[in-house]
Design a protein around this motif. Sequence first.
Motif: not given
Length: 276
Positions: A71-98
């Motif tokens: 049983e887990r509750v796992v949340l994203a943090g600001n470091h879990d959003l792409p920094l260098f792959a900045w283009w992913l922040r538009w519509g795909r920011a959480y893809d790697r987390f998901a």
Amino acid sequence: MDLPAMQPQRLMHLSDLHFGAHDPQVCAAVQRLAHALQIRVVVVSGDLTQRATRTQFAQAHDFIQGLGVPERVVLAGNHDLPLFAWWLRWGRAYDRFAAQFGAQLEPQRQVGPFCVVGVNTTRPWRHERGSLSARQVDRVAADLLAAPNDAWCIVASHHPLVGRCAQDRSHRPLGADAAVARWREAGADMLLSGHVHQPGLSQPLPGLWSMQAGTAVSHRLRWGQPNSLVVLQVQSVVPVVGLEHVGTAPLQRHAQRWDFDAKAGDFVCVEARPLG
């Protein structure tokens, strides 16, 4: 009449894992502790990775799997959003987390005495500071009101919702004050967060506690603090006559801080506080 102690039920709260800047020795110690304490539910409040790469998310996933806690509750943090792959922040920011932790960014769990409501305070267009929307505040309040009367109602977020000092307050998400007041009215008992890498317990409102976890397994330590995590424990005492239970005493709640002892190579409990 004997008063035997019932088996404690425990929640482990981790934050700021920062895989990619992690310490394997500390990771192994957290996993040993989770197994030893028979943790019922684990809450990970963000910054699982250092730079939101696929490899780092896979490492974080394997580590959490190794805790042996289903049983887990796992949340994203600001470091879990792409920094260098900045283009992913538009519509795909959480893809790697998901890909590793699922598309639900605000998970909830009712496990034994614990009712945990997750809220996502990160925003793709913000590099560090977060915010809360009116819809999120309403949703969390409704979830708290729907919880069982005797549940320990916990709201988990990456960013701290209350501040013990000026630096903490500068990291709070926008809308935090109104959210905390509303959620306390709806029945919140505890706020769990990370982000500032500094553990601490405070009581911002009567009946409401806030506990920040330190840096769980990363060598990105701050202000001389060791690696640290939180354990919440619930225990009851059941009066017994012969073989029959005749009543149950109120649940006893404790908040514990566990720090990594480098000499021992394990985590040790350095603070245990009963919570009314």
